[in-house]
Design a protein around this motif. Structure first.
Motif, PDB file in Angstrom:
ATOM      1  N   ILE A  29      82.009  46.455  15.021  1.00 31.68           N
ATOM      2  CA  ILE A  29      83.176  47.286  15.300  1.00 31.68           C
ATOM      3  C   ILE A  29      83.133  47.655  16.774  1.00 31.68           C
ATOM      4  O   ILE A  29      82.168  48.261  17.251  1.00 31.68           O
ATOM      5  N   SER A  30      84.170  47.268  17.517  1.00 28.25           N
ATOM      6  CA  SER A  30      84.150  47.469  18.968  1.00 28.25           C
ATOM      7  C   SER A  30      85.493  47.969  19.473  1.00 28.25           C
ATOM      8  O   SER A  30      86.550  47.608  18.940  1.00 28.25           O
ATOM      9  N   ASN A  31      85.441  48.782  20.497  1.00 31.25           N
ATOM     10  CA  ASN A  31      86.652  49.302  21.124  1.00 31.25           C
ATOM     11  C   ASN A  31      87.080  48.408  22.284  1.00 31.25           C
ATOM     12  O   ASN A  31      86.242  47.858  22.997  1.00 31.25           O
ATOM     13  N   ASN A  32      88.377  48.263  22.438  1.00 30.80           N
ATOM     14  CA  ASN A  32      88.941  47.501  23.555  1.00 30.80           C
ATOM     15  C   ASN A  32      88.363  46.086  23.626  1.00 30.80           C
ATOM     16  O   ASN A  32      88.001  45.593  24.690  1.00 30.80           O
ATOM     17  N   ALA A  33      88.266  45.442  22.452  1.00 30.07           N
ATOM     18  CA  ALA A  33      87.703  44.093  22.382  1.00 30.07           C
ATOM     19  C   ALA A  33      88.811  43.047  22.447  1.00 30.07           C
ATOM     20  O   ALA A  33      89.919  43.253  21.948  1.00 30.07           O
ATOM     21  N   LEU A  34      88.480  41.914  23.052  1.00 32.60           N
ATOM     22  CA  LEU A  34      89.441  40.819  23.178  1.00 32.60           C
ATOM     23  C   LEU A  34      89.246  39.761  22.092  1.00 32.60           C
ATOM     24  O   LEU A  34      90.167  39.033  21.762  1.00 32.60           O
ATOM     25  N   GLY A  35      88.049  39.674  21.553  1.00 35.28           N
ATOM     26  CA  GLY A  35      87.770  38.670  20.533  1.00 35.28           C
ATOM     27  C   GLY A  35      87.234  37.389  21.138  1.00 35.28           C
ATOM     28  O   GLY A  35      87.854  36.330  21.011  1.00 35.28           O
ATOM     29  N   ILE A  36      86.084  37.478  21.794  1.00 36.31           N
ATOM     30  CA  ILE A  36      85.453  36.311  22.427  1.00 36.31           C
ATOM     31  C   ILE A  36      84.041  36.197  21.889  1.00 36.31           C
ATOM     32  O   ILE A  36      83.289  37.174  21.880  1.00 36.31           O
ATOM     33  N   TYR A  37      83.678  35.011  21.444  1.00 30.87           N
ATOM     34  CA  TYR A  37      82.355  34.812  20.887  1.00 30.87           C
ATOM     35  C   TYR A  37      81.270  34.812  21.975  1.00 30.87           C
ATOM     36  O   TYR A  37      81.526  34.452  23.119  1.00 30.87           O
ATOM     37  N   HIS A  38      80.076  35.166  21.559  1.00 32.43           N
ATOM     38  CA  HIS A  38      78.947  35.255  22.476  1.00 32.43           C
ATOM     39  C   HIS A  38      78.684  33.923  23.183  1.00 32.43           C
ATOM     40  O   HIS A  38      78.362  33.890  24.373  1.00 32.43           O
ATOM     41  N   LYS A  39      78.816  32.834  22.453  1.00 33.93           N
ATOM     42  CA  LYS A  39      78.546  31.516  23.040  1.00 33.93           C
ATOM     43  C   LYS A  39      79.495  31.220  24.202  1.00 33.93           C
ATOM     44  O   LYS A  39      79.116  30.556  25.181  1.00 33.93           O
ATOM     45  N   ASP A  40      80.715  31.703  24.121  1.00 27.80           N
ATOM     46  CA  ASP A  40      81.678  31.490  25.204  1.00 27.80           C
ATOM     47  C   ASP A  40      81.369  32.367  26.407  1.00 27.80           C
ATOM     48  O   ASP A  40      81.582  31.969  27.561  1.00 27.80           O
ATOM     49  N   LEU A  41      80.843  33.552  26.146  1.00 29.94           N
ATOM     50  CA  LEU A  41      80.432  34.432  27.242  1.00 29.94           C
ATOM     51  C   LEU A  41      79.213  33.860  27.972  1.00 29.94           C
ATOM     52  O   LEU A  41      79.084  34.007  29.184  1.00 29.94           O
ATOM     53  N   LYS A  42      78.343  33.195  27.235  1.00 31.89           N
ATOM     54  CA  LYS A  42      77.170  32.559  27.856  1.00 31.89           C
ATOM     55  C   LYS A  42      77.589  31.480  28.843  1.00 31.89           C
ATOM     56  O   LYS A  42      76.977  31.311  29.898  1.00 31.89           O
ATOM     57  N   VAL A  43      78.633  30.745  28.495  1.00 31.98           N
ATOM     58  CA  VAL A  43      79.146  29.690  29.378  1.00 31.98           C
ATOM     59  C   VAL A  43      79.636  30.309  30.687  1.00 31.98           C
ATOM     60  O   VAL A  43      79.332  29.820  31.784  1.00 31.98           O
ATOM     61  N   ILE A  44      80.403  31.396  30.567  1.00 34.44           N
ATOM     62  CA  ILE A  44      80.928  32.076  31.758  1.00 34.44           C
ATOM     63  C   ILE A  44      79.780  32.635  32.594  1.00 34.44           C
ATOM     64  O   ILE A  44      79.768  32.516  33.825  1.00 34.44           O
ATOM     65  N   ALA A  45      78.799  33.249  31.927  1.00 31.84           N
ATOM     66  CA  ALA A  45      77.656  33.829  32.633  1.00 31.84           C
ATOM     67  C   ALA A  45      76.889  32.767  33.408  1.00 31.84           C
ATOM     68  O   ALA A  45      76.444  33.007  34.544  1.00 31.84           O
ATOM     69  N   LYS A  46      76.755  31.604  32.818  1.00 32.87           N
ATOM     70  CA  LYS A  46      76.041  30.519  33.491  1.00 32.87           C
ATOM     71  C   LYS A  46      76.782  30.063  34.740  1.00 32.87           C
ATOM     72  O   LYS A  46      76.172  29.748  35.766  1.00 32.87           O
ATOM     73  N   GLU A  47      78.094  30.054  34.672  1.00 38.99           N
ATOM     74  CA  GLU A  47      78.908  29.667  35.820  1.00 38.99           C
ATOM     75  C   GLU A  47      78.779  30.682  36.961  1.00 38.99           C
ATOM     76  O   GLU A  47      78.749  30.310  38.132  1.00 38.99           O
ATOM     77  N   ILE A  48      78.705  31.952  36.609  1.00 37.34           N
ATOM     78  CA  ILE A  48      78.649  33.020  37.619  1.00 37.34           C
ATOM     79  C   ILE A  48      77.254  33.158  38.211  1.00 37.34           C
ATOM     80  O   ILE A  48      77.090  33.276  39.425  1.00 37.34           O
ATOM     81  N   GLY A  49      76.238  33.152  37.357  1.00 37.49           N
ATOM     82  CA  GLY A  49      74.876  33.384  37.815  1.00 37.49           C
ATOM     83  C   GLY A  49      74.589  34.873  37.944  1.00 37.49           C
ATOM     84  O   GLY A  49      75.479  35.713  37.757  1.00 37.49           O
ATOM     85  N   SER A  50      73.358  35.231  38.262  1.00 35.79           N
ATOM     86  CA  SER A  50      72.984  36.646  38.390  1.00 35.79           C
ATOM     87  C   SER A  50      73.783  37.310  39.507  1.00 35.79           C
ATOM     88  O   SER A  50      73.882  36.777  40.609  1.00 35.79           O
ATOM     89  N   ASN A  51      74.332  38.491  39.203  1.00 36.93           N
ATOM     90  CA  ASN A  51      75.123  39.199  40.202  1.00 36.93           C
ATOM     91  C   ASN A  51      75.247  40.659  39.770  1.00 36.93           C
ATOM     92  O   ASN A  51      76.067  40.995  38.914  1.00 36.93           O
ATOM     93  N   ASN A  52      74.414  41.510  40.356  1.00 36.90           N
ATOM     94  CA  ASN A  52      74.392  42.918  39.963  1.00 36.90           C
ATOM     95  C   ASN A  52      75.713  43.631  40.224  1.00 36.90           C
ATOM     96  O   ASN A  52      76.185  44.425  39.407  1.00 36.90           O
ATOM     97  N   LYS A  53      76.302  43.368  41.356  1.00 35.77           N
ATOM     98  CA  LYS A  53      77.545  44.042  41.727  1.00 35.77           C
ATOM     99  C   LYS A  53      78.663  43.723  40.736  1.00 35.77           C
ATOM    100  O   LYS A  53      79.360  44.623  40.247  1.00 35.77           O
ATOM    101  N   LEU A  54      78.831  42.444  40.447  1.00 32.06           N
ATOM    102  CA  LEU A  54      79.855  42.046  39.482  1.00 32.06           C
ATOM    103  C   LEU A  54      79.546  42.613  38.102  1.00 32.06           C
ATOM    104  O   LEU A  54      80.453  43.032  37.370  1.00 32.06           O
ATOM    105  N   ALA A  55      78.270  42.611  37.732  1.00 31.20           N
ATOM    106  CA  ALA A  55      77.873  43.128  36.422  1.00 31.20           C
ATOM    107  C   ALA A  55      78.301  44.580  36.254  1.00 31.20           C
ATOM    108  O   ALA A  55      78.855  44.963  35.218  1.00 31.20           O
TER     109      ALA A  55
END
Length: 241
Positions: A29-55
């Motif tokens: 149960i989540s507030n203000n959720a878009l409905g994106i699976y974790h596996k898809d977020l991993k793909v985006i994270a890999k493209e971006i790489g570590s970035n504290n400011k963006l995080a």
């Protein structure tokens, strides 16, 4: 990829049916959720790489999936106690709790003190964070001696009577993972599980029985941490044989 581009990318993946599915199927149960699976977020994270400011920007957006993405972008070595406290009090379900605990908190220099501190919290997901971090720390710390992990048996026994679903599951997870570090901690974890089995608590009995089933399973896979001790010991035993 800029902050604006990431947010747009997330909205492009929006699927409200997935929000409903995750709630019904996994209890997320989540507030203000878009409905994106974790596996898809991993793909985006890999493209971006570590970035504290963006995080940090993504977390402050208030978008649920952007906060999940934050846990994948922030560098664990840079996280502060203050930042951990800011995040942990916002956890609203097991998914985001575990994402931060596994990806960040267990790899932080503050992992052990926060495990002890959060294990005493009353909030369900703050307390879960203690044991989810501990379960992950068992895998993240490959070099510490057994004494480091034996200290956690006390808080595991104390929390075993908590009958809230997401707390007791995390307590069980932590106990099992300690017991899978090496053969000596396996024996200790089995002893603790048998102690917990005697508690007059349905939650405790479930935790103990579930842990014993796995920890006593024939052919259970051990991590053999620290390997400087356990791999050498096993090798020497093989040579003598």
């Amino acid at each position: 990829m800029t902050y604006t581009e990431i947010i747009q990318r997330l909205y492009d993946l929006e699927d409200k049916q997935k929000v409903k599915f995750k709630e019904k199927k996994f209890g997320i149960i989540s507030n203000n959720a878009l409905g994106i699976y974790h596996k898809d977020l991993k793909v985006i994270a890999k493209e971006i790489g570590s970035n504290n400011k963006l995080a940090l920007q993504l977390f402050d957006s208030g978008i649920y999936e952007a906060r999940l993405l934050c846990s994948k972008l922030f560098k664990p070595k840079d996280v502060s106690e203050e930042q951990m406290e800011k995040w942990v009090i916002t956890f609203e379900n097991w998914e985001i709790c575990d994402s931060f605990c596994m990806g960040l908190f267990s790899k932080s220099e503050f992992a052990i003190p926060k495990i002890h501190e959060w294990s005493k919290r009353s909030s369900e997901f703050e307390k879960r964070a203690a044991f989810a971090t501990l379960a992950s720390y068992c895998m993240a710390d490959k070099t510490s001696d057994n004494e480091v992990f034996q200290q956690f048996f006390t808080i595991i026994k104390q929390a075993a009577i908590d009958d809230r679903l997401y707390v007791k599951k995390a307590v069980n997870w932590a106990l099992r993972n300690i017991g899978k570090r090496n053969k000596d901690l396996n024996r200790k974890a089995i002893e603790v599980a048998n102690e917990i089995l005697e508690f007059e608590s349905k939650s405790a009995k479930w935790i103990a029985k579930n842990a014993l089933t796995e920890l006593q399973k024939e052919g259970i896979r051990m991590s053999d941490y620290p390997r400087s001790i356990y791999r050498v010991t096993d090798l020497n035993s093989s040579l003598k044989a």
